[in-house]
Design a protein around this motif. Structure first.
Motif, PDB file in Angstrom:
ATOM      1  N   VAL A 121       0.842  -1.196   0.000  1.00  0.00           N
ATOM      2  CA  VAL A 121       0.000   0.000   0.000  1.00  0.00           C
ATOM      3  C   VAL A 121       0.877   1.245   0.000  1.00  0.00           C
ATOM      4  CG1 VAL A 121      -1.984  -1.061   1.166  1.00  0.00           C
ATOM      5  CG2 VAL A 121      -0.201  -0.001   2.529  1.00  0.00           C
ATOM      6  N   GLN A 122       0.358   2.277  -0.631  1.00  0.00           N
ATOM      7  CA  GLN A 122       0.992   3.589  -0.551  1.00  0.00           C
ATOM      8  C   GLN A 122      -0.117   4.602  -0.333  1.00  0.00           C
ATOM      9  OE1 GLN A 122       2.948   3.893  -4.357  1.00  0.00           O
ATOM     10  NE2 GLN A 122       1.302   5.121  -5.192  1.00  0.00           N
ATOM     11  N   ARG A 123       0.215   5.670   0.316  1.00  0.00           N
ATOM     12  CA  ARG A 123      -0.786   6.681   0.632  1.00  0.00           C
ATOM     13  C   ARG A 123      -0.753   7.788  -0.406  1.00  0.00           C
ATOM     14  NH1 ARG A 123      -4.176   7.593   5.097  1.00  0.00           N
ATOM     15  NH2 ARG A 123      -5.654   9.105   4.274  1.00  0.00           N
ATOM     16  N   ALA A 124      -1.924   8.111  -0.943  1.00  0.00           N
ATOM     17  CA  ALA A 124      -2.029   9.259  -1.842  1.00  0.00           C
ATOM     18  C   ALA A 124      -1.713  10.512  -1.027  1.00  0.00           C
ATOM     19  CB  ALA A 124      -3.438   9.341  -2.427  1.00  0.00           C
ATOM     20  N   SER A 149       4.250   4.489   2.877  1.00  0.00           N
ATOM     21  CA  SER A 149       3.940   3.239   2.190  1.00  0.00           C
ATOM     22  C   SER A 149       4.306   2.056   3.088  1.00  0.00           C
ATOM     23  CB  SER A 149       4.688   3.152   0.866  1.00  0.00           C
ATOM     24  OG  SER A 149       6.077   3.109   1.091  1.00  0.00           O
ATOM     25  N   PHE A 150       3.795   0.902   2.708  1.00  0.00           N
ATOM     26  CA  PHE A 150       4.135  -0.354   3.355  1.00  0.00           C
ATOM     27  C   PHE A 150       4.096  -1.427   2.286  1.00  0.00           C
ATOM     28  CE2 PHE A 150       3.070  -4.434   5.202  1.00  0.00           C
ATOM     29  CZ  PHE A 150       3.930  -4.525   6.279  1.00  0.00           C
ATOM     30  N   ASP A 151       5.131  -2.213   2.196  1.00  0.00           N
ATOM     31  CA  ASP A 151       5.182  -3.339   1.263  1.00  0.00           C
ATOM     32  C   ASP A 151       5.874  -4.471   1.989  1.00  0.00           C
ATOM     33  OD1 ASP A 151       5.231  -5.098  -0.853  1.00  0.00           O
ATOM     34  OD2 ASP A 151       6.641  -3.947  -2.062  1.00  0.00           O
ATOM     35  N   ASP A 208       1.797  -9.519  12.850  1.00  0.00           N
ATOM     36  CA  ASP A 208       3.062  -8.903  13.228  1.00  0.00           C
ATOM     37  C   ASP A 208       2.758  -7.495  13.742  1.00  0.00           C
ATOM     38  OD1 ASP A 208       5.368  -7.158  12.921  1.00  0.00           O
ATOM     39  OD2 ASP A 208       6.311  -8.762  11.773  1.00  0.00           O
ATOM     40  N   ARG A 209       2.970  -7.275  15.035  1.00  0.00           N
ATOM     41  CA  ARG A 209       2.610  -5.981  15.651  1.00  0.00           C
ATOM     42  C   ARG A 209       3.331  -4.797  14.997  1.00  0.00           C
ATOM     43  NH1 ARG A 209      -0.361  -5.745  20.249  1.00  0.00           N
ATOM     44  NH2 ARG A 209      -0.583  -7.643  21.467  1.00  0.00           N
ATOM     45  N   ALA A 210       4.612  -4.957  14.732  1.00  0.00           N
ATOM     46  CA  ALA A 210       5.374  -3.861  14.123  1.00  0.00           C
ATOM     47  C   ALA A 210       4.806  -3.516  12.745  1.00  0.00           C
ATOM     48  CB  ALA A 210       6.852  -4.224  14.026  1.00  0.00           C
ATOM     49  N   ALA A 211       4.460  -4.529  11.968  1.00  0.00           N
ATOM     50  CA  ALA A 211       3.872  -4.290  10.645  1.00  0.00           C
ATOM     51  C   ALA A 211       2.514  -3.612  10.786  1.00  0.00           C
ATOM     52  CB  ALA A 211       3.736  -5.606   9.879  1.00  0.00           C
ATOM     53  N   ASN A 267       0.370  -7.400  -8.020  1.00  0.00           N
ATOM     54  CA  ASN A 267       1.562  -7.011  -7.274  1.00  0.00           C
ATOM     55  C   ASN A 267       1.630  -5.500  -7.097  1.00  0.00           C
ATOM     56  OD1 ASN A 267       2.642  -9.657  -7.016  1.00  0.00           O
ATOM     57  ND2 ASN A 267       3.229  -9.556  -9.171  1.00  0.00           N
ATOM     58  N   GLU A 268       0.759  -4.783  -7.816  1.00  0.00           N
ATOM     59  CA  GLU A 268       0.739  -3.329  -7.746  1.00  0.00           C
ATOM     60  C   GLU A 268       0.303  -2.876  -6.352  1.00  0.00           C
ATOM     61  OE1 GLU A 268      -0.920  -4.760 -11.746  1.00  0.00           O
ATOM     62  OE2 GLU A 268      -1.356  -5.148  -9.647  1.00  0.00           O
ATOM     63  N   ALA A 269       0.687  -1.659  -6.008  1.00  0.00           N
ATOM     64  CA  ALA A 269       0.308  -1.096  -4.714  1.00  0.00           C
ATOM     65  C   ALA A 269      -1.127  -0.587  -4.741  1.00  0.00           C
ATOM     66  CB  ALA A 269       1.250   0.043  -4.345  1.00  0.00           C
ATOM     67  N   PHE A 270      -1.828  -0.764  -3.620  1.00  0.00           N
ATOM     68  CA  PHE A 270      -3.095  -0.078  -3.410  1.00  0.00           C
ATOM     69  C   PHE A 270      -2.738   1.363  -3.065  1.00  0.00           C
ATOM     70  CE2 PHE A 270      -4.340  -4.417  -2.218  1.00  0.00           C
ATOM     71  CZ  PHE A 270      -5.582  -4.540  -2.819  1.00  0.00           C
ATOM     72  N   THR A 271      -3.295   2.318  -3.790  1.00  0.00           N
ATOM     73  CA  THR A 271      -3.105   3.723  -3.448  1.00  0.00           C
ATOM     74  C   THR A 271      -4.275   4.124  -2.565  1.00  0.00           C
ATOM     75  OG1 THR A 271      -1.958   4.170  -5.518  1.00  0.00           O
ATOM     76  CG2 THR A 271      -2.864   6.070  -4.341  1.00  0.00           C
TER      77      THR A 271
END
Length: 194
Positions: free
Chosen positions: A55-58, A63-65, A75-78, A115-119
């Motif tokens: 995911v990435q933020r508009a 982001s997080f991948d 996973d708490r950190a994630a 595999n694309e990011a969710f925006t």
């Protein structure tokens, strides 16, 4: 053919004709009671043992991948990183998101072989932000699951929003909406579509 379009633009979970406010509030309280609980039923059985999300933020560089679930637990950190990406940008407020939302997004990405990011256009919304949004547009509900950290509006890069919404609706894993602006709403509430 699936009817994904409610011309009024509102969330059927939140519209009085579709579900009572009590139903929506029960769903919200259910999050408090079992926020970190594993999903149940056939959906849970279909989830892989290792779950990842891209995911990435508009409008920001956040982001997080990566993997957010493995060895039978989140996973708490994630999750903390995902909470940051899904925060209410207008109010600069972070809240714990319901991990089942990430499971819904991950399952949809898997089904689409994406595999694309969710925006992410919108994740968590404070009650104040949600009220302001509801005053500006009929498409925003006054009792939105965004306020419970259970919903996200997004675009999936390189994918047709209508196709993404149809696939998610066929999966019956939560609420699915498609908006004329080209983004999709997904949530981890009861299966429904608009």
């Amino acid at each position: 053919m699936l009817d994904l379009f409610n011309r009024r633009g509102g969330c059927p979970c939140c519209e009085p004709a579709m579900a009572s406010r009590r139903t929506v509030l029960k769903a919200g309280f259910g999050v408090l009671a079992g926020c970190a609980a594993l999903p149940k039923g056939a959906f849970a059985a279909s989830l892989p043992g290792v779950r990842r999300l891209n995911v990435q933020r508009a409008v920001s560089d956040d982001s997080f991948d990566g993997v957010y679930f493995r060895d039978g637990k989140y996973d708490r950190a994630a999750l903390h990183k995902l909470d940051w990406v899904f925060r209410d940008l207008s109010q600069a407020e972070v809240t714990p998101m319901d991990p089942r939302l990430f499971d819904v997004l991950s399952a949809v990405a898997d089904r689409l072989d994406a595999n694309e990011a969710f925006t992410i256009m919108s994740g968590y919304r404070t009650p104040e932000h949600n009220a302001a949004t509801a005053r500006q547009t009929r498409a925003a509900s006054t009792v939105s699951l965004h306020m419970s950290g259970m919903a996200a509006d997004f675009r999936l890069q390189g994918r047709d929003g209508i196709g993404v919404a149809r696939t998610a609706a066929q999966m019956q894993v939560g609420g699915v909406g498609y908006y004329r602006q080209g983004f999709v709403h997904l949530d981890c509430g009861p299966p429904r579509r608009w």
